[in-house]
Design a protein around this motif. Structure first.
Motif, PDB file in Angstrom:
ATOM      1  N   GLU A 184      57.534  40.546  80.734  1.00  0.00           N
ATOM      2  CA  GLU A 184      56.822  40.321  79.486  1.00  0.00           C
ATOM      3  C   GLU A 184      57.519  41.097  78.374  1.00  0.00           C
ATOM      4  N   GLY A 185      57.492  40.543  77.212  1.00  0.00           N
ATOM      5  CA  GLY A 185      58.102  41.228  76.082  1.00  0.00           C
ATOM      6  C   GLY A 185      59.447  40.663  75.700  1.00  0.00           C
ATOM      7  N   LEU A 186      59.822  39.542  76.300  1.00  0.00           N
ATOM      8  CA  LEU A 186      61.088  38.921  75.932  1.00  0.00           C
ATOM      9  C   LEU A 186      60.849  37.877  74.852  1.00  0.00           C
ATOM     10  N   PRO A 187      61.635  37.880  73.783  1.00  0.00           N
ATOM     11  CA  PRO A 187      61.551  36.777  72.830  1.00  0.00           C
ATOM     12  C   PRO A 187      61.872  35.470  73.545  1.00  0.00           C
ATOM     13  N   PHE A 188      61.353  34.349  73.034  1.00  0.00           N
ATOM     14  CA  PHE A 188      61.495  33.110  73.799  1.00  0.00           C
ATOM     15  C   PHE A 188      62.952  32.656  73.896  1.00  0.00           C
ATOM     16  N   VAL A 204      66.346  39.235  81.891  1.00  0.00           N
ATOM     17  CA  VAL A 204      66.684  40.634  81.639  1.00  0.00           C
ATOM     18  C   VAL A 204      67.490  41.134  82.825  1.00  0.00           C
ATOM     19  N   CYS A 224      65.305  34.615  74.803  1.00  0.00           N
ATOM     20  CA  CYS A 224      65.907  35.448  75.838  1.00  0.00           C
ATOM     21  C   CYS A 224      65.498  34.900  77.195  1.00  0.00           C
ATOM     22  N   VAL A 258      58.034  44.659  80.118  1.00  0.00           N
ATOM     23  CA  VAL A 258      57.058  44.991  81.152  1.00  0.00           C
ATOM     24  C   VAL A 258      57.229  44.019  82.320  1.00  0.00           C
ATOM     25  N   SER A 268      63.181  49.641  77.745  1.00  0.00           N
ATOM     26  CA  SER A 268      63.762  48.637  76.848  1.00  0.00           C
ATOM     27  C   SER A 268      62.690  47.743  76.270  1.00  0.00           C
ATOM     28  N   GLY A 269      61.436  48.097  76.452  1.00  0.00           N
ATOM     29  CA  GLY A 269      60.351  47.316  75.881  1.00  0.00           C
ATOM     30  C   GLY A 269      59.952  46.118  76.706  1.00  0.00           C
ATOM     31  N   ARG A 292      60.738  49.245  81.157  1.00  0.00           N
ATOM     32  CA  ARG A 292      59.833  49.674  80.091  1.00  0.00           C
ATOM     33  C   ARG A 292      60.578  50.416  78.997  1.00  0.00           C
TER      34      ARG A 292
END
Lengths: 300, 94
Positions: B41-45, B50, B47, B87, B84-85, B82
Motif C-alpha cells: 500500500e502506498g504506491l502511486p498507481f 516495489v 508504480c 506498507v 520508504s512509505g 515502511r
C-alpha cells in the motif's frame, strides 16, 4: 474568481487551468460540499484540492497510528497519534510536524497546505499546493484503521498552461439540384488537452514517455530509485481539466479514457530554460462520454 | 576375518559380493518455507512494484497485486518498506 485571475484562495498561482489524471474509467467525485466539509466542489475556488485530492482516514479500531506521507519517493514519518480524543487540529499538527521533520520548510508545510476536517472516526485530509500528489499510509497499533488515498494525481506545473481542442473532420453531402450542401457529417473528431509539463519528476516521465515505474528501496550505500520503463502497450487514463469561468464557479472537462502519445523532446541545457515535457492527451472514448460541466448558479 | 568384520558401514558392497546393487543415497528433504501473502500500500498507481534489496545481494520484488514473502522475514521486510512509505498489508487473501 474571474477570467484572468491566476490566484486561488491560498494565494497560490494556479494559472487558467489545472489537469489531473487517474486510472482509466475513474469517475469524478461527487460535487456536493456542505460546510464545514473540505471535500467536494468548491464554488468559491475551482482549484481547491479538496475536490480531486481528498484523503479519507477512518480510525476504525486502532488505538494509535503513525502516519507516513510519501511525496516523490521521499517518506515523511510522523510521531505516534493517539486515536481516542484526537481532533482535526491534532491530526493536522501531526502531519505538519512529520513534513517539517523530514526537511520541508514551513513555507510549504503549514496549515494552508495541510487541511483536516471531520468527526471521529472519519477524517478528511487534503494536501494542497506543492504537497499534492503524494500518498498517505499508516502503521496502526491496537487495531486497524483505513486510509483511502485519492486516485487523481495532478499533472503539475506547466510551461504555458494548457490547450484544449476539439478538431473535427467533416464530409459535406451535396446533391445536383442544390448548390449548397444538404448535410454535413462528422467523419472523425479528436478531443485533446495539450501542455508542456515542467515538473521534472517520475510522475511526469511516466506520462510523457508512456511508461510505468518500479521503486527500489534504499540499501546500504545505495540510494533508493525509480526505474521508469517504457512500454508499447498504450496506457490509458481518465483526465479532468479544471478551469475558471466567467460566472466564477468554475468548469471541469472530463472523459474516462485518454491516451498520451505525444512525441517527447526535452532540452537539457546549462543556462537556458527548465526541462519541459510536452504531452497531449487524446480521448479514446465515445463522444457522449466527454463531459464539460460548467457551473453557473450558486448552490443552496 | 568374520563376516561382521567385513561388513561395510557405508552401504557399499564388499569386494566379491554378488550383490551388485548400490545403496540409494540418503534423500535430503527440502523443508517447506512458510510464506505470507502481502499487498503493498502506498504506491502511486503508475508504480507497478516495489523492490526490496536484501543483505545477501538478492532483491525481493513485491508486485502491486500482491506477492508471497517468507513469513520469517515479514517483520523485517515491513520495516524496510515502511522506511520508504510503503506498507506491506497482510490482511488480504491471495
Amino acid at each position: 474568481m474571474a477570467i484572468g485571475d491566476l490566484y486561488n484562495a491560498n494565494n497560490v498561482v494556479v494559472g487558467q487551468a489545472a489537469v489531473f489524471f487517474a486510472p482509466k474509467n475513474t469517475p469524478l467525485p461527487a460535487f456536493a460540499r456542505v460546510a464545514p466539509s473540505i471535500v467536494g466542489w468548491n464554488q468559491a475556488d475551482p482549484f481547491d484540492a479538496g475536490y480531486l485530492g481528498a484523503t479519507l482516514w477512518a480510525s476504525g479500531s486502532a488505538t494509535s497510528t503513525i502516519f507516513t506521507y510519501t511525496l516523490d519517493d521521499k517518506a515523511y514519518v510522523g510521531a505516534s497519534l493517539t486515536v481516542a480524543g484526537t481532533t482535526a487540529a491534532l491530526i493536522q499538527t501531526n502531519l505538519i510536524n512529520a513534513l517539517t521533520a523530514g526537511g520541508l520548510p514551513t513555507s510549504i508545510a503549514n496549515a494552508n497546505n495541510v487541511s483536516v476536517q471531520g468527526t471521529s472516526p472519519n477524517w478528511n485530509i487534503v494536501f494542497r499546493g506543492p504537497l499534492a500528489g503524494g500518498v498517505l499510509t499508516k502503521a496502526d497499533t491496537g487495531g486497524a484503521s483505513t486510509v483511502t488515498n485519492p486516485l487523481w494525481l495532478p499533472c503539475g506545473a506547466t510551461d504555458q498552461g494548457w490547450q484544449f481542442g476539439a478538431a473535427k473532420s467533416t464530409q459535406t453531402i451535396s446533391i445536383e439540384e442544390q448548390s449548397t450542401p444538404v448535410a454535413t457529417t462528422v467523419t472523425s473528431q479528436q478531443v485533446t488537452i495539450a501542455g508542456s509539463l515542467s515538473e521534472d519528476i517520475t510522475r511526469t516521465l511516466n506520462l510523457a514517455l508512456n511508461a510505468q515505474n518500479t521503486f527500489t528501496a534504499p540499501a546500504t550505500g545505495v540510494a533508493g530509485f525509480d526505474t521508469v520503463t517504457l512500454t508499447d502497450t498504450v496506457l490509458q487514463y481518465a483526465v479532468a481539466m479544471v478551469c475558471a469561468n466567467p460566472e466564477g464557479f468554475g468548469r471541469i472537462i472530463y472523459a474516462p479514457a485518454w491516451t498520451q502519445l505525444a512525441n517527447a523532446s526535452v532540452n537539457l541545457r546549462r543556462a537556458s530554460d527548465k526541462r519541459m515535457f510536452g504531452v497531449q492527451f487524446s480521448t479514446v472514448c465515445a463522444t457522449n462520454q466527454i463531459q464539460v460541466t460548467n457551473f453557473t448558479v450558486a448552490g443552496l | 576375518m568374520s563376516d561382521e568384520d567385513r561388513a561395510s558401514t557405508d552401504g557399499m558392497p564388499e569386494a566379491g559380493s554378488k550383490d551388485k546393487t548400490l545403496a540409494a543415497p540418503a534423500q535430503v528433504e527440502e523443508a517447506e518455507v512458510e510464506t505470507t501473502f502481502v499487498v503493498p500500500e502506498g504506491l502511486p498507481f503508475q508504480c507497478t512494484a516495489v523492490h526490496l534489496p536484501q543483505e545477501d545481494g538478492s532483491t525481493l520484488v513485491i508486485d502491486r497485486e500482491g506477492t508471497h514473502v517468507p513469513s520469517a522475514d515479514l517483520e523485517a521486510l515491513q520495516e524496510q518498506a515502511r522506511a520508504s512509505g510503503v506498507v506491506l498489508n497482510t490482511e488480504v487473501s491471495d
